[in-house]
Motif scaffolding. Structure first.
Motif, PDB file in Angstrom:
ATOM      1  N   PHE A  24      95.981 -24.117  34.250  1.00 19.50           N
ATOM      2  CA  PHE A  24      96.006 -25.529  34.630  1.00 19.50           C
ATOM      3  C   PHE A  24      94.717 -25.853  35.380  1.00 19.50           C
ATOM      4  CE2 PHE A  24     100.392 -25.237  33.611  1.00 19.50           C
ATOM      5  CZ  PHE A  24     100.922 -26.523  33.542  1.00 19.50           C
ATOM      6  N   ASP A  25      94.092 -26.976  35.032  1.00 20.40           N
ATOM      7  CA  ASP A  25      92.939 -27.458  35.798  1.00 20.40           C
ATOM      8  C   ASP A  25      93.305 -28.808  36.405  1.00 20.40           C
ATOM      9  OD1 ASP A  25      90.165 -27.369  36.711  1.00 20.40           O
ATOM     10  OD2 ASP A  25      89.859 -29.061  35.352  1.00 20.40           O
ATOM     11  N   LEU A  26      93.139 -28.917  37.717  1.00 23.67           N
ATOM     12  CA  LEU A  26      93.503 -30.124  38.452  1.00 23.67           C
ATOM     13  C   LEU A  26      92.234 -30.726  39.050  1.00 23.67           C
ATOM     14  CD1 LEU A  26      96.632 -28.663  40.296  1.00 23.67           C
ATOM     15  CD2 LEU A  26      96.495 -29.639  38.004  1.00 23.67           C
ATOM     16  N   ASP A  27      91.860 -31.925  38.602  1.00 24.54           N
ATOM     17  CA  ASP A  27      90.595 -32.488  39.091  1.00 24.54           C
ATOM     18  C   ASP A  27      90.747 -33.770  39.903  1.00 24.54           C
ATOM     19  OD1 ASP A  27      91.111 -34.358  37.116  1.00 24.54           O
ATOM     20  OD2 ASP A  27      89.308 -33.955  35.939  1.00 24.54           O
ATOM     21  N   ASN A  28      92.007 -34.139  40.230  1.00 30.18           N
ATOM     22  CA  ASN A  28      92.237 -35.329  41.062  1.00 30.18           C
ATOM     23  C   ASN A  28      93.582 -35.179  41.787  1.00 30.18           C
ATOM     24  OD1 ASN A  28      91.828 -37.807  42.233  1.00 30.18           O
ATOM     25  ND2 ASN A  28      91.853 -38.975  40.330  1.00 30.18           N
ATOM     26  N   ALA A  77      90.631 -25.918  40.317  1.00 31.52           N
ATOM     27  CA  ALA A  77      90.681 -27.258  40.892  1.00 31.52           C
ATOM     28  C   ALA A  77      89.285 -27.746  41.241  1.00 31.52           C
ATOM     29  CB  ALA A  77      91.553 -27.263  42.148  1.00 31.52           C
ATOM     30  N   ARG A  78      89.103 -29.063  41.088  1.00 31.35           N
ATOM     31  CA  ARG A  78      87.845 -29.689  41.486  1.00 31.35           C
ATOM     32  C   ARG A  78      87.956 -30.182  42.924  1.00 31.35           C
ATOM     33  NH1 ARG A  78      85.555 -35.106  38.558  1.00 31.35           N
ATOM     34  NH2 ARG A  78      87.572 -35.874  39.277  1.00 31.35           N
ATOM     35  N   GLU A  79      86.900 -30.016  43.677  1.00 35.94           N
ATOM     36  CA  GLU A  79      86.869 -30.509  45.054  1.00 35.94           C
ATOM     37  C   GLU A  79      86.642 -32.016  45.024  1.00 35.94           C
ATOM     38  OE1 GLU A  79      84.262 -30.029  49.145  1.00 35.94           O
ATOM     39  OE2 GLU A  79      84.073 -28.513  47.578  1.00 35.94           O
ATOM     40  N   ALA A 106      88.683 -35.878  46.552  1.00 38.97           N
ATOM     41  CA  ALA A 106      89.778 -36.575  47.222  1.00 38.97           C
ATOM     42  C   ALA A 106      90.652 -35.569  47.983  1.00 38.97           C
ATOM     43  CB  ALA A 106      90.562 -37.413  46.227  1.00 38.97           C
ATOM     44  N   GLN A 107      91.992 -35.653  47.800  1.00 41.58           N
ATOM     45  CA  GLN A 107      92.898 -34.757  48.530  1.00 41.58           C
ATOM     46  C   GLN A 107      93.448 -33.632  47.646  1.00 41.58           C
ATOM     47  OE1 GLN A 107      93.499 -38.361  48.742  1.00 41.58           O
ATOM     48  NE2 GLN A 107      92.039 -38.272  50.420  1.00 41.58           N
ATOM     49  N   THR A 108      92.756 -33.337  46.540  1.00 39.00           N
ATOM     50  CA  THR A 108      93.256 -32.353  45.579  1.00 39.00           C
ATOM     51  C   THR A 108      93.522 -30.990  46.227  1.00 39.00           C
ATOM     52  OG1 THR A 108      91.989 -33.471  43.841  1.00 39.00           O
ATOM     53  CG2 THR A 108      92.837 -31.268  43.342  1.00 39.00           C
ATOM     54  N   LEU A 109      92.552 -30.478  46.950  1.00 42.68           N
ATOM     55  CA  LEU A 109      92.700 -29.137  47.542  1.00 42.68           C
ATOM     56  C   LEU A 109      93.731 -29.129  48.661  1.00 42.68           C
ATOM     57  CD1 LEU A 109      88.966 -27.965  47.673  1.00 42.68           C
ATOM     58  CD2 LEU A 109      90.591 -27.917  45.758  1.00 42.68           C
ATOM     59  N   GLU A 110      93.761 -30.200  49.463  1.00 40.65           N
ATOM     60  CA  GLU A 110      94.748 -30.281  50.547  1.00 40.65           C
ATOM     61  C   GLU A 110      96.168 -30.295  49.995  1.00 40.65           C
ATOM     62  OE1 GLU A 110      93.895 -33.109  53.852  1.00 40.65           O
ATOM     63  OE2 GLU A 110      92.108 -33.553  52.670  1.00 40.65           O
ATOM     64  N   LEU A 111      96.368 -31.004  48.884  1.00 39.99           N
ATOM     65  CA  LEU A 111      97.705 -31.067  48.294  1.00 39.99           C
ATOM     66  C   LEU A 111      98.108 -29.728  47.678  1.00 39.99           C
ATOM     67  CD1 LEU A 111      97.559 -34.640  46.719  1.00 39.99           C
ATOM     68  CD2 LEU A 111      99.082 -33.886  48.564  1.00 39.99           C
ATOM     69  N   LEU A 112      97.165 -29.037  47.097  1.00 35.35           N
ATOM     70  CA  LEU A 112      97.459 -27.700  46.578  1.00 35.35           C
ATOM     71  C   LEU A 112      97.900 -26.773  47.709  1.00 35.35           C
ATOM     72  CD1 LEU A 112      94.520 -27.375  44.041  1.00 35.35           C
ATOM     73  CD2 LEU A 112      96.935 -27.105  43.464  1.00 35.35           C
ATOM     74  N   ASP A 113      97.224 -26.895  48.852  1.00 36.61           N
ATOM     75  CA  ASP A 113      97.626 -26.107  50.026  1.00 36.61           C
ATOM     76  C   ASP A 113      99.010 -26.539  50.515  1.00 36.61           C
ATOM     77  OD1 ASP A 113      95.243 -24.702  50.002  1.00 36.61           O
ATOM     78  OD2 ASP A 113      94.238 -26.086  51.392  1.00 36.61           O
ATOM     79  N   PHE A 114      99.268 -27.850  50.474  1.00 35.14           N
ATOM     80  CA  PHE A 114     100.558 -28.393  50.910  1.00 35.14           C
ATOM     81  C   PHE A 114     101.710 -27.785  50.096  1.00 35.14           C
ATOM     82  CE2 PHE A 114     103.935 -31.601  50.384  1.00 35.14           C
ATOM     83  CZ  PHE A 114     104.269 -31.850  51.709  1.00 35.14           C
ATOM     84  N   GLY A 143     101.527 -24.918  48.609  1.00 30.82           N
ATOM     85  CA  GLY A 143     101.451 -23.458  48.666  1.00 30.82           C
ATOM     86  C   GLY A 143     101.004 -22.835  47.361  1.00 30.82           C
ATOM     87  N   LEU A 144     100.184 -23.548  46.590  1.00 29.89           N
ATOM     88  CA  LEU A 144      99.723 -23.048  45.298  1.00 29.89           C
ATOM     89  C   LEU A 144      98.385 -22.323  45.450  1.00 29.89           C
ATOM     90  CD1 LEU A 144     100.565 -26.188  43.122  1.00 29.89           C
ATOM     91  CD2 LEU A 144     101.775 -24.005  43.109  1.00 29.89           C
ATOM     92  N   THR A 145      98.233 -21.221  44.738  1.00 27.76           N
ATOM     93  CA  THR A 145      96.988 -20.459  44.744  1.00 27.76           C
ATOM     94  C   THR A 145      96.059 -21.020  43.677  1.00 27.76           C
ATOM     95  OG1 THR A 145      98.181 -18.473  45.450  1.00 27.76           O
ATOM     96  CG2 THR A 145      95.990 -18.154  44.499  1.00 27.76           C
ATOM     97  N   TYR A 146      94.780 -21.187  44.019  1.00 25.58           N
ATOM     98  CA  TYR A 146      93.851 -21.820  43.087  1.00 25.58           C
ATOM     99  C   TYR A 146      92.431 -21.328  43.334  1.00 25.58           C
ATOM    100  CZ  TYR A 146      92.989 -24.638  47.266  1.00 25.58           C
ATOM    101  OH  TYR A 146      92.710 -25.047  48.550  1.00 25.58           O
ATOM    102  N   GLU A 147      91.565 -21.599  42.354  1.00 19.58           N
ATOM    103  CA  GLU A 147      90.143 -21.302  42.495  1.00 19.58           C
ATOM    104  C   GLU A 147      89.373 -22.613  42.380  1.00 19.58           C
ATOM    105  OE1 GLU A 147      86.652 -18.486  40.510  1.00 19.58           O
ATOM    106  OE2 GLU A 147      88.770 -17.994  40.252  1.00 19.58           O
TER     107      GLU A 147
END
Length: 343
Positions: A4-8, A33-35, A37-45, A47-51
């Motif tokens: 999965f690639d999450l860019d927003n 994931a792309r850096e 908006a709040q993409t990375l913060e939500l992934l942390d929220f 608890g998902l592991t991502y690069e």
């Protein structure tokens, strides 16, 4: 392995239930994931592991094209090393381009038919859209790759939403205050229309004159938030404007709001389906999903400054007419995703 690639930011909410369902069925999921908006913060929220791979290239069209190519090459290098069996995204052009060059099957979801979608439609193995969008697009031109699912993508996570009745207190907003949630338009998006910014400024002026109102501004970038804060303070120095320092529980914020004004499609639909009064200041071409919500009486649009002046800013006392979200939607979409993997 399924990629999965999450860019927003909204893509995190949308894809998280799909990822969870795939893992429940025993599949391994990797996330890039792309850096932005709040993409990375939500992934942390969640608890998902991502690069983290790449960041937003900005508003300039040429920089966007260069940025797309650069990120596609970075994703290609990552995918060549990890060799996923399937690539899934909610509209990641870079992923689609990267995956196509490596002959990785591609599943793309989107729900706005007027975005720049040629890359998705031509290169994806399977395209998943809401049924109302599929009816507009016309299945014959997709040569069997288009699937129209029932309802709205937001049902993926609204089905499990349980309101936190203590949310206002945690936010620092009293029960008697009018809570207004404001989401600016995506000014960096390829479909952005500057008229939505005029409507936003008009609403800031309107709300600044309501002393019992508290506005929560969900800006897309730090600079956007700082600019709007300056505008709002200039209108009324005593007015109360909250800009969350980090990712906030958006669904609870909407649920406890008396009014939502948004230039973003996802938040408009979330509010509409939760039964919260919501006005869209998106001035681009009206998509099939929003048209359906308007037809249902759940969403209203603002197109002129005069219409903004007529919006009622008041404490909502009506019981919310929450839409009955389909709890089986994630399972249905995962079934469609896995058909591509098995093929």
């Amino acid at each position: 392995m399924i990629w999965f690639d999450l860019d927003n930011s909204p893509h995190v909410h949308i894809c998280q239930p799909l990822i969870k369902e795939l893992e429940r069925r025993g599949y391994t999921v990797w996330i890039t994931a792309r850096e932005y908006a709040q993409t990375l913060e939500l992934l942390d929220f969640y608890g998902l592991t991502y690069e983290v791979i790449g960041k937003h290239a900005g508003k300039n069209a040429i920089k966007k094209i260069v940025g797309l190519g650069k990120r596609a090459l970075e994703l290609r290098a990552w995918a060549k090393k990890t060799r996923p069996a399937l690539a899934v995204s909610h509209g990641s052009r870079a992923m689609v381009c990267a995956s196509k060059t490596l002959r990785i099957p591609i599943v793309t979801l989107y729900d706005y038919e007027y975005t720049e979608r040629k890359i998705f439609d031509l290169l994806s193995t399977r395209v998943l859209v809401p049924k109302c969008v599929a009816e507009v697009l016309g299945k014959p031109s997709f040569h069997g790759k288009l699937f129209g699912y029932p309802g709205f993508k937001e049902e993926l996570y609204l089905a499990s939403f349980v309101p936190d009745e203590d949310f206002r207190r945690k936010l620092g907003v009293r029960e008697e205050e009018i809570l207004v949630t404001l989401r600016p338009a995506a000014t960096l998006a390829n479909y952005h229309d500057a008229r939505s910014e005029q409507l936003l400024r008009a609403f800031l002026k309107r709300i600044a004159g309501v002393p019992q109102a508290t506005v929560v501004l969900l800006s897309r970038t730090k600079s956007q938030g700082e600019d709007l804060q300056r505008q709002f303070t200039a209108l009324q120095p005593q007015a109360r404007l909250l800009i969350p320092a980090s990712a906030i529980d958006g669904l609870n914020l909407i649920w406890h709001s008396d009014l939502v004004i948004s230039g973003g499609g996802t938040m408009n639909r979330e509010a509409a389906l939760l039964g919260v009064p919501v006005y869209s200041i998106f001035t681009g071409t009206l998509g099939a999903v929003d048209a359906e919500l308007i037809r249902m009486g759940r969403l209203r649009t603002l197109r002129t400054v005069d219409e903004v002046a007529r919006v009622k800013v008041e404490r909502s006392t009506k019981e919310k007419a929450r839409f009955a979200a389909n709890s089986r939607l994630a399972s249905l979409l995962v079934d469609e995703i896995l058909k591509v993997k098995k093929a």
